[in-house]
Design a protein around this motif. Structure first.
Motif, PDB file in Angstrom:
ATOM      1  N   LEU A 148      41.897  48.775  45.565  1.00 35.70           N
ATOM      2  CA  LEU A 148      40.799  48.112  46.250  1.00 35.70           C
ATOM      3  C   LEU A 148      39.671  47.855  45.258  1.00 35.70           C
ATOM      4  O   LEU A 148      38.850  48.718  44.987  1.00 35.70           O
ATOM      5  N   ASP A 149      39.681  46.669  44.682  1.00 32.55           N
ATOM      6  CA  ASP A 149      38.655  46.178  43.760  1.00 32.55           C
ATOM      7  C   ASP A 149      38.417  47.115  42.576  1.00 32.55           C
ATOM      8  O   ASP A 149      37.282  47.376  42.192  1.00 32.55           O
ATOM      9  N   GLY A 150      39.502  47.579  41.989  1.00 30.74           N
ATOM     10  CA  GLY A 150      39.372  48.472  40.847  1.00 30.74           C
ATOM     11  C   GLY A 150      39.968  47.908  39.578  1.00 30.74           C
ATOM     12  O   GLY A 150      40.679  46.908  39.590  1.00 30.74           O
ATOM     13  N   LEU A 151      39.667  48.555  38.503  1.00 36.99           N
ATOM     14  CA  LEU A 151      40.236  48.203  37.208  1.00 36.99           C
ATOM     15  C   LEU A 151      41.538  48.957  37.024  1.00 36.99           C
ATOM     16  O   LEU A 151      41.989  49.643  37.937  1.00 36.99           O
ATOM     17  N   VAL A 152      42.176  48.805  35.893  1.00 32.57           N
ATOM     18  CA  VAL A 152      43.368  49.588  35.574  1.00 32.57           C
ATOM     19  C   VAL A 152      43.209  50.158  34.168  1.00 32.57           C
ATOM     20  O   VAL A 152      42.552  49.567  33.325  1.00 32.57           O
ATOM     21  N   VAL A 153      43.800  51.321  33.945  1.00 38.51           N
ATOM     22  CA  VAL A 153      43.653  52.001  32.653  1.00 38.51           C
ATOM     23  C   VAL A 153      44.973  52.614  32.231  1.00 38.51           C
ATOM     24  O   VAL A 153      45.929  52.650  32.994  1.00 38.51           O
ATOM     25  N   ASP A 154      44.984  53.099  31.040  1.00 37.00           N
ATOM     26  CA  ASP A 154      46.090  53.874  30.482  1.00 37.00           C
ATOM     27  C   ASP A 154      47.364  53.037  30.360  1.00 37.00           C
ATOM     28  O   ASP A 154      47.308  51.830  30.228  1.00 37.00           O
ATOM     29  N   LYS A 155      48.512  53.675  30.408  1.00 31.92           N
ATOM     30  CA  LYS A 155      49.786  53.002  30.120  1.00 31.92           C
ATOM     31  C   LYS A 155      50.113  51.880  31.085  1.00 31.92           C
ATOM     32  O   LYS A 155      50.670  50.858  30.700  1.00 31.92           O
ATOM     33  N   VAL A 156      49.784  52.045  32.356  1.00 22.60           N
ATOM     34  CA  VAL A 156      50.129  51.039  33.357  1.00 22.60           C
ATOM     35  C   VAL A 156      49.443  49.699  33.078  1.00 22.60           C
ATOM     36  O   VAL A 156      49.937  48.646  33.461  1.00 22.60           O
ATOM     37  N   LYS A 157      48.335  49.748  32.371  1.00 27.42           N
ATOM     38  CA  LYS A 157      47.580  48.526  32.077  1.00 27.42           C
ATOM     39  C   LYS A 157      48.423  47.503  31.320  1.00 27.42           C
ATOM     40  O   LYS A 157      48.326  46.308  31.576  1.00 27.42           O
ATOM     41  N   THR A 158      49.272  47.961  30.432  1.00 30.73           N
ATOM     42  CA  THR A 158      50.099  47.032  29.656  1.00 30.73           C
ATOM     43  C   THR A 158      51.563  47.053  30.068  1.00 30.73           C
ATOM     44  O   THR A 158      52.270  46.081  29.847  1.00 30.73           O
ATOM     45  N   ARG A 159      52.002  48.142  30.682  1.00 29.64           N
ATOM     46  CA  ARG A 159      53.428  48.241  31.040  1.00 29.64           C
ATOM     47  C   ARG A 159      53.716  47.830  32.471  1.00 29.64           C
ATOM     48  O   ARG A 159      54.853  47.565  32.822  1.00 29.64           O
ATOM     49  N   GLY A 160      52.683  47.782  33.321  1.00 23.98           N
ATOM     50  CA  GLY A 160      52.834  47.286  34.677  1.00 23.98           C
ATOM     51  C   GLY A 160      53.643  48.187  35.582  1.00 23.98           C
ATOM     52  O   GLY A 160      53.889  49.355  35.285  1.00 23.98           O
ATOM     53  N   LEU A 161      54.045  47.613  36.724  1.00 25.56           N
ATOM     54  CA  LEU A 161      54.794  48.331  37.747  1.00 25.56           C
ATOM     55  C   LEU A 161      55.950  47.474  38.228  1.00 25.56           C
ATOM     56  O   LEU A 161      55.881  46.249  38.201  1.00 25.56           O
ATOM     57  N   ASP A 162      56.987  48.149  38.719  1.00 27.68           N
ATOM     58  CA  ASP A 162      58.141  47.428  39.256  1.00 27.68           C
ATOM     59  C   ASP A 162      58.298  47.652  40.753  1.00 27.68           C
ATOM     60  O   ASP A 162      59.317  47.340  41.331  1.00 27.68           O
ATOM     61  N   ARG A 163      57.291  48.210  41.393  1.00 29.60           N
ATOM     62  CA  ARG A 163      57.296  48.460  42.830  1.00 29.60           C
ATOM     63  C   ARG A 163      56.159  47.696  43.494  1.00 29.60           C
ATOM     64  O   ARG A 163      55.267  47.206  42.814  1.00 29.60           O
ATOM     65  N   PRO A 164      56.175  47.576  44.825  1.00 26.86           N
ATOM     66  CA  PRO A 164      55.148  46.795  45.519  1.00 26.86           C
ATOM     67  C   PRO A 164      53.730  47.277  45.210  1.00 26.86           C
ATOM     68  O   PRO A 164      53.441  48.475  45.256  1.00 26.86           O
ATOM     69  N   PHE A 165      52.860  46.303  44.925  1.00 21.77           N
ATOM     70  CA  PHE A 165      51.469  46.622  44.591  1.00 21.77           C
ATOM     71  C   PHE A 165      50.556  45.538  45.160  1.00 21.77           C
ATOM     72  O   PHE A 165      50.781  44.351  44.956  1.00 21.77           O
ATOM     73  N   LEU A 166      49.536  45.970  45.879  1.00 18.86           N
ATOM     74  CA  LEU A 166      48.562  45.086  46.510  1.00 18.86           C
ATOM     75  C   LEU A 166      47.213  45.280  45.842  1.00 18.86           C
ATOM     76  O   LEU A 166      46.798  46.416  45.593  1.00 18.86           O
ATOM     77  N   ILE A 167      46.536  44.177  45.573  1.00 16.91           N
ATOM     78  CA  ILE A 167      45.169  44.240  45.071  1.00 16.91           C
ATOM     79  C   ILE A 167      44.273  43.515  46.065  1.00 16.91           C
ATOM     80  O   ILE A 167      44.483  42.335  46.353  1.00 16.91           O
ATOM     81  N   LEU A 168      43.309  44.242  46.624  1.00 15.03           N
ATOM     82  CA  LEU A 168      42.254  43.630  47.430  1.00 15.03           C
ATOM     83  C   LEU A 168      41.029  43.561  46.542  1.00 15.03           C
ATOM     84  O   LEU A 168      40.661  44.559  45.916  1.00 15.03           O
ATOM     85  N   ARG A 169      40.417  42.380  46.489  1.00 15.17           N
ATOM     86  CA  ARG A 169      39.311  42.222  45.542  1.00 15.17           C
ATOM     87  C   ARG A 169      38.198  41.383  46.137  1.00 15.17           C
ATOM     88  O   ARG A 169      38.389  40.649  47.101  1.00 15.17           O
ATOM     89  N   GLN A 170      37.043  41.509  45.531  1.00  9.51           N
ATOM     90  CA  GLN A 170      35.945  40.607  45.824  1.00  9.51           C
ATOM     91  C   GLN A 170      36.194  39.307  45.051  1.00  9.51           C
ATOM     92  O   GLN A 170      36.887  39.324  44.018  1.00  9.51           O
ATOM     93  N   PRO A 171      35.654  38.176  45.509  1.00  8.59           N
ATOM     94  CA  PRO A 171      35.917  36.908  44.823  1.00  8.59           C
ATOM     95  C   PRO A 171      35.536  36.905  43.339  1.00  8.59           C
ATOM     96  O   PRO A 171      36.196  36.253  42.536  1.00  8.59           O
ATOM     97  N   GLY A 172      34.526  37.663  42.961  1.00  7.17           N
ATOM     98  CA  GLY A 172      34.093  37.679  41.567  1.00  7.17           C
ATOM     99  C   GLY A 172      34.899  38.574  40.652  1.00  7.17           C
ATOM    100  O   GLY A 172      34.717  38.561  39.431  1.00  7.17           O
ATOM    101  N   HIS A 173      35.815  39.355  41.218  1.00  7.81           N
ATOM    102  CA  HIS A 173      36.626  40.264  40.388  1.00  7.81           C
ATOM    103  C   HIS A 173      37.843  39.488  39.881  1.00  7.81           C
ATOM    104  O   HIS A 173      38.866  39.400  40.547  1.00  7.81           O
TER     105      HIS A 173
END
Length: 189
Positions: free
Chosen positions: A49-74
């Motif tokens: 929910l409108d957050g950043l990402v850090v550490d290994k997942v930032k470049t390696r990503g995920l292979d499971r369902p992931f939802l991002i809720l964000r403000q328009p400016g994010h």
């Protein structure tokens, strides 16, 4: 790591299904959710929910369902951590912008900030970034609806609700649509 989740005690026996675990978090909690999913395959679906990402997942990503809720400016311009993370998402994913929302529209602070007089103590720019112009109750309702639809679909197998299929008029405004975002890995339902 193995052993982090323990069997429920007698009071919770049968109440938790540890074979269908999901996680979500706001802001840094969203980063924690993504990294926890990366480290622990028992988490089958996650939401940021409108957050950043850090550490290994930032470049390696995920292979499971992931939802991002964000403000328009994010966006990737605002948050450079998304520049590597979004293309690395390989599983089902959606990026949902809630029109006229701000960073705290996705947390309880968004519900009471106006009544607490916070608006009087911030500049219009700070207010828009942090709280937006959406009614706090409406933002909370849309957040709950999107999260319930996401987890129900991915953990319980229910059909994907319209709020995640987009476009959804409740999320429109300021040129945003509920289904704006990454095109790779999106599922039709």
């Amino acid at each position: 790591p193995a052993g982090l989740l323990h069997p429920p005690g007698p009071r919770l026996a049968g109440a938790l299904d540890l074979d269908r675990v999901g996680a979500f978090g706001h802001s840094l909690g969203g980063a924690t959710t993504a990294e926890a999913m990366f480290e622990d395959r028992r988490i089958l679906a996650g939401a940021d929910l409108d957050g950043l990402v850090v550490d290994k997942v930032k470049t390696r990503g995920l292979d499971r369902p992931f939802l991002i809720l964000r403000q328009p400016g994010h966006t990737t311009s605002f948050d450079p951590t998304w520049k590597s993370f979004l293309p690395a998402l390989r599983g089902w994913h959606r990026i949902v912008a809630i029109a006229e929302s701000g960073h705290y529209s996705f947390a309880d602070l968004g519900l009471w900030a106006k009544d607490a007089g916070i608006r009087r103590r911030t500049t219009p720019e700070q207010w828009k970034l942090n709280f937006g112009d959406v009614d706090g109750g409406r933002a909370a309702e849309l957040t709950r609806e999107a999260l319930a639809a996401f987890f129900d679909h991915h953990l319980r197998g229910t059909p994907l609700a319209s709020i995640l299929r987009g476009p959804d008029p409740r999320c429109q405004g300021s040129g945003e649509r509920c289904d704006r975002g990454a095109s790779r890995g999106e599922a039709s339902g």
